[in-house]
Design an enzyme around this catalytic site. Structure first.
Site, PDB file in Angstrom:
ATOM      1  N   HIS A  78       0.080  -6.308   3.845  1.00  0.00           N
ATOM      2  CA  HIS A  78      -0.138  -5.802   2.496  1.00  0.00           C
ATOM      3  C   HIS A  78       1.103  -5.965   1.599  1.00  0.00           C
ATOM      4  CE1 HIS A  78      -3.811  -3.964   4.022  1.00  0.00           C
ATOM      5  NE2 HIS A  78      -3.133  -3.268   4.903  1.00  0.00           N
TER       6      HIS A  78
HETATM    7  O1  RIB Z   1      -3.253   0.189   1.824  1.00  0.00           O
HETATM    8  C1  RIB Z   1      -2.079  -0.434   2.259  1.00  0.00           C
HETATM    9  C2  RIB Z   1      -0.872   0.181   1.624  1.00  0.00           C
HETATM   10  O2  RIB Z   1      -0.748   1.557   2.012  1.00  0.00           O
HETATM   11  C3  RIB Z   1       0.437  -0.464   2.092  1.00  0.00           C
HETATM   12  O3  RIB Z   1       1.404  -0.350   1.090  1.00  0.00           O
HETATM   13  C4  RIB Z   1       0.797   0.365   3.283  1.00  0.00           C
HETATM   14  O4  RIB Z   1       2.198   0.301   3.574  1.00  0.00           O
HETATM   15  C5  RIB Z   1       0.424   1.736   2.800  1.00  0.00           C
HETATM   16  O5  RIB Z   1       1.489   2.208   1.966  1.00  0.00           O
END
Ligand code: RIB
Ligand code: CA
Length: 313
Positions: free
Chosen positions: A243
């Site tokens: 992500h």
């Molecule tokens: O949904 C994914 C996000 O939420 C990413 O930034 C992960 O690190 C959590 O913070």
């Protein structure tokens, strides 16, 4: 190309840590002014620990790291140890950090840094719930107009949520902060699950990370190997979605992504869909676009960038 000054607001989390490493491996493109930590994946005392571990792993114990907000603007903190482990950085053995936290609050660092820099030069890079950034905008509204932009990992359009069926974690943890940020008028780019779920650390990619053959390569292979176990059950895909590193990838190589202009809003009232992001692509509601949302990634090119850059640390 002159390096773009950025502040990384983060809730490490393995994927945040990989994003921090990637950013620090791109000094030609990004000048990291500091890290501001927020509660999210794990509580604040652990996100500040983990951010400093990432800095030291990158050989950057000089980087200023600040503690920020320990809970969302409203309600209780929701964490994600079931994904990230008890420490938030489970997977590799990494020593406790020796570098200190900076005195002062993360929100003050954001405000004073933006105030002290030339107009439209600083970009905020938001990898966690938007509590720190919303608080900065509420405390010093004038800084919104001084920013070059804000790039946010969060939200989802066509992909199911990962915190609830309709909401992505960062938006769900603090939807009121997200709403403040979306209304602030800062040039906003959103990197949603629709893109990050196409940046999967498949077994061959994990092997390529480990084959870098350095402490960073081995650590990143272990970090991504740990978080891999959660998503295949939910999303049926082999490999951990990277992500937060997608945000850094876009900053460094925007040509690897495609995007659209949309009107972006977030649900702040309904319990069932709290944190759900609504992206009006065709302009159906007649609202003006307020965000650029990424919708495609050249995943192979992104991983080539990631591996090539991490090998430099
Ligand atoms: O949904 C994914 C996000 O939420 C990413 O930034 C992960 O690190 C959590 O913070
Ligand atoms: Ca994060």
């Amino acid at each position: 190309m002159t390096a773009q000054p950025i502040i990384i607001d983060t809730d490490p989390g393995q994927d945040d840590a990989v994003a921090i490493l990637l950013a620090l491996a791109c000094p030609d493109a990004l000048e990291v002014l500091g890290l501001t930590c927020v509660a999210g994946n794990v509580p604040l005392d652990l996100t500040t620990r983990n951010a400093r571990i990432a800095c030291e792993l990158a050989g950057r114990a000089d980087l200023p790291v600040f503690a920020g907000c320990e809970r969302p603007l409203r309600g209780e903190l929701l964490t994600a140890e079931h994904v990230h482990g008890e420490t938030g950085l489970d997977g590799p053995y990494l020593p406790e950090p020796e570098m200190p936290l900076q005195p002062g609050h993360a929100v003050e660092f954001i405000i004073e840094t933006v105030r002290s820099r030339p107009e439209e030069t600083v970009t905020l890079v938001a990898l966690g719930p938007l509590t720190n950034i919303a608080t900065a905008f509420e405390t010093a509204p004038e800084i919104a107009a001084k920013l070059r932009g804000i790039v946010v990992m969060g939200g989802t359009q066509h992909v199911a949520g990962n915190a609830t069926p309709s909401a992505e974690f960062n938006m769900h943890v603090d939807p009121h902060a997200a709403d403040i940020v979306m209304r602030a008028g800062v040039p906003l780019t959103l990197v949603p699950l629709d893109v990050t779920h196409r940046a999967l650390v498949t077994p061959p990619r994990n092997a390529a990370l480990r084959a870098i053959g350095t402490p960073v390569g081995r650590a990143v292979a272990d970090l991504t190997g740990f978080i891999e176990r959660y998503d295949p059950d939910r999303f049926g895909e082999a490999g951990a979605p990277l992500h937060d590193p997608c945000v850094i990838g876009w900053l460094v190589r925007p040509d690897l992504f495609r995007s659209s202009r949309v009107n972006l809003t977030v649900e702040t009232d309904d319990d069932e869909t709290l944190g759900m992001t609504v992206m009006d692509w065709p302009g159906a509601q007649g609202r003006a676009p307020n965000a650029t949302v990424l919708n495609e990634i050249e995943a192979e090119g992104f991983f080539d960038l990631l591996i090539e850059r991490l090998a430099r640390l």
